[in-house]
Scaffold this active site. Sequence first.
Site, mmCIF file in Angstrom:
data_model
loop_
_atom_site.group_PDB
_atom_site.id
_atom_site.type_symbol
_atom_site.label_atom_id
_atom_site.label_comp_id
_atom_site.label_asym_id
_atom_site.label_seq_id
_atom_site.Cartn_x
_atom_site.Cartn_y
_atom_site.Cartn_z
ATOM 1 N N GLU A 52 38.302 34.676 42.293
ATOM 2 C CA GLU A 52 37.622 33.795 41.335
ATOM 3 C C GLU A 52 37.936 32.331 41.642
ATOM 4 O O GLU A 52 38.506 31.603 40.813
ATOM 5 C CB GLU A 52 38.020 34.138 39.906
ATOM 6 C CG GLU A 52 37.502 35.493 39.468
ATOM 7 C CD GLU A 52 37.687 35.742 37.969
ATOM 8 O OE1 GLU A 52 38.535 35.081 37.348
ATOM 9 O OE2 GLU A 52 36.980 36.599 37.426
ATOM 10 N N GLU A 71 34.484 42.932 38.740
ATOM 11 C CA GLU A 71 35.418 43.126 37.624
ATOM 12 C C GLU A 71 34.643 43.158 36.319
ATOM 13 O O GLU A 71 33.726 42.363 36.111
ATOM 14 C CB GLU A 71 36.391 41.936 37.490
ATOM 15 C CG GLU A 71 37.414 41.779 38.566
ATOM 16 C CD GLU A 71 38.326 40.580 38.278
ATOM 17 O OE1 GLU A 71 38.449 40.158 37.109
ATOM 18 O OE2 GLU A 71 38.901 40.053 39.242
HETATM 19 C C1 GAL Z 1 39.700 37.635 35.901
HETATM 20 C C2 GAL Z 1 40.678 37.735 37.045
HETATM 21 C C3 GAL Z 1 41.582 38.947 36.949
HETATM 22 C C4 GAL Z 1 42.071 39.131 35.543
HETATM 23 C C5 GAL Z 1 40.889 39.226 34.615
HETATM 24 C C6 GAL Z 1 41.285 39.451 33.176
HETATM 25 O O1 GAL Z 1 39.425 36.305 35.624
HETATM 26 O O2 GAL Z 1 40.025 37.738 38.278
HETATM 27 O O3 GAL Z 1 42.660 38.747 37.830
HETATM 28 O O4 GAL Z 1 42.865 38.038 35.197
HETATM 29 O O5 GAL Z 1 40.151 38.040 34.671
HETATM 30 O O6 GAL Z 1 40.150 39.494 32.328
#
Ligand code: GAL
Length: 675
Positions: free
Chosen positions: A160, A317
């Site tokens: 990110e 994610e």
């Molecule tokens: C994203 C990140 C992950 C984790 C996740 C939690 O921003 O890439 O590492 O922190 O959020 O929601």
Amino acid sequence: MIPAGTPLTSPLGLGTDGLVFGCDYNPEQWDKQVWHDDVRLMREAGVNLVAINVFGWSHIEPRRGDFHFDDLDEIIALLAANGIGVNLGTGTSSPPPWLTTLHPEILPQVGDGTTRWPGGRQAWCPSSPMFREHALALAEATALRYGQNAAVKLWHVSNELGCHNALCYCDVSAAAFRGWLERRYVSIEALNEAWGTAFWSQHYAEWAEILPPRDTLSFINPSQQLDFFRFSSDELLDYYRAEAEVIRAVSAIPVTTNFMVTAHIKTQDYWSWAPEMDVVANDHYLDHRLGVPHRELSFSADATRGLAGGRPWLLMEHSTSAVNWQPQNHAKAPGEMMRNSLTHVARGADGVCFFQWRASLRGTEKFHSALLPHSGTDSRVWREVVELGSLMHRLGELAGSVVRSDIALVFSWEAWWATDQDAHPSSELRYLEQVHLAYEGLLAIGATVDIVAPGADLSGYRLVVVPCLYLVSDADAQVITDFVAGGGHAVISFFSGIVDEHDSVRPGSYPGAFRDVAGISTEEFYPLDRAETIRLSGGATAGLWSELLHLRGAEATARYVDGPLTGMPAVTRNEYGTGVARYLATMLDPASLAEELARAASEAGASSLAPVADGIEIVRRSGTEHDYVFVINHTDAETPHPFSGHDLVSEADIAPGGTVAPGGVQIIRQTKEAS
Ligand code: GAL
């Protein structure tokens, strides 16, 4: 359960057979005995791609130049032995303590000149040569070690990029910003002109006098601010390129990084990033600070498909249940994770992955949900994960199918940066909110929409929706004008076309770049207070904004019946060339906006519309032999729909006159109609 060693070959180019079902995994947080349990349970859940080493730096290189890959070797081998592909992080997203201790100059500074310290994550300045040197050394060592490893399906650069550190105001960034400006403007006078520095005694004699837009006493120069956003996005993209180059020198495995197409992060112009990705990947979390979070999810998914040029993309994610970073972190209701996941698939994702595999016991993310929650396998979340994993496996035939639409919505990160600046007619006008409202109006009429960049080729579309495109270049505005002249239909809303790419107002009347195509001229803006509602002829209500607008060829389809502009046009329609441009000079209430969009879509002859009941989403993916109609029910009522065929979710046939269960999803396979 997915059989171990399932062969891997998909349109995403990751070698997976069918769809991807995966997660982030942080084995460095766990004893090795746990790894074996984890991998067994991953197989039970049907996981086929695991992202590891995303935050691995201090583990792999605990001291400068002292690399330890043994644990990574072991976990990759373990995953491979179980037929699970690896999405391998370069590990560079957060510098280890030794690096920031040796080189505190890599720490980022915020606008007031104060430093942001280690202890969290991403504490690095995107322009720091020292950070880059060390990060690339790690990326290279990792790529050399695993670049030919058959278990590795994808390279995951950093993480990110720009989530926390997109805007750095330190002296190193200042120098890099000046270099970027010199390349953009070549002469200091061109910069002075573009930034309008004749105003408030800001004229620059030398490049060396220019600073990033650090905190000021008063409003800051808006063009300087805008260019700083551009510079900052380019700087991290350049960083991505540097890592990708190091990897590509030794490995043919696809390279990507995870985007954040989301309401709360606006710092990367992903239209410029997307062409550099071998696979477009996005992270998305429901944001309960928004009115109806799942609609923003749909927007994000459609925008990601736009970034992927309509090709399949990967949801890198999302969460099984609550996150940990909002004021109230809501657990998902039963079935909600399934609806969320399948909405991404409906809108073009060929895989859904989650953060993270096993819920952490320590650290700030210990209350973030996971596939394997603290409560273990005897939990609703786990049962739903296993159900979803098995469904994703059954949905393999969807891989490579596409979503088609003849309605486009123009979305621009640059316009977002420019629109939301200070000292505008109304601080209540927020770009993304207006984009979301237009998108939601289209959802309400059952439209499937492609999200496109300003200037995108519109030739395949019948209708283009242009919400509040305050900043647009002449060339990009011309594409919309030409589209209408050639028979296309456009809906353009207030505060569009006002400034060029330098944030300079187009002289003459508003809406500047669109006044000819819209056949109108606006003399003055009349923003309204948030609580104020005005009425229009025809029964609509409106708020936020109004304009003293004159017809210059257009007809008024609605006028104000009260408020400061009583009797003046509020909504217009103009025939231009062989097409039609509608202009909304005010923010219509949602139902009236949907009606206006429905009128435009029907007049345009748009076909990517489905009959919908409130709270039902319908999206169609087309494969070579079949179409797949996704019917997603966000309501708690059993709802009828007109689609019939075989439902891949329930594995039952749906006869005409069928219904979708409360909160349920159907994916109805239909034989393609001969065209
Ligand atoms: C994203 C990140 C992950 C984790 C996740 C939690 O921003 O890439 O590492 O922190 O959020 O929601």
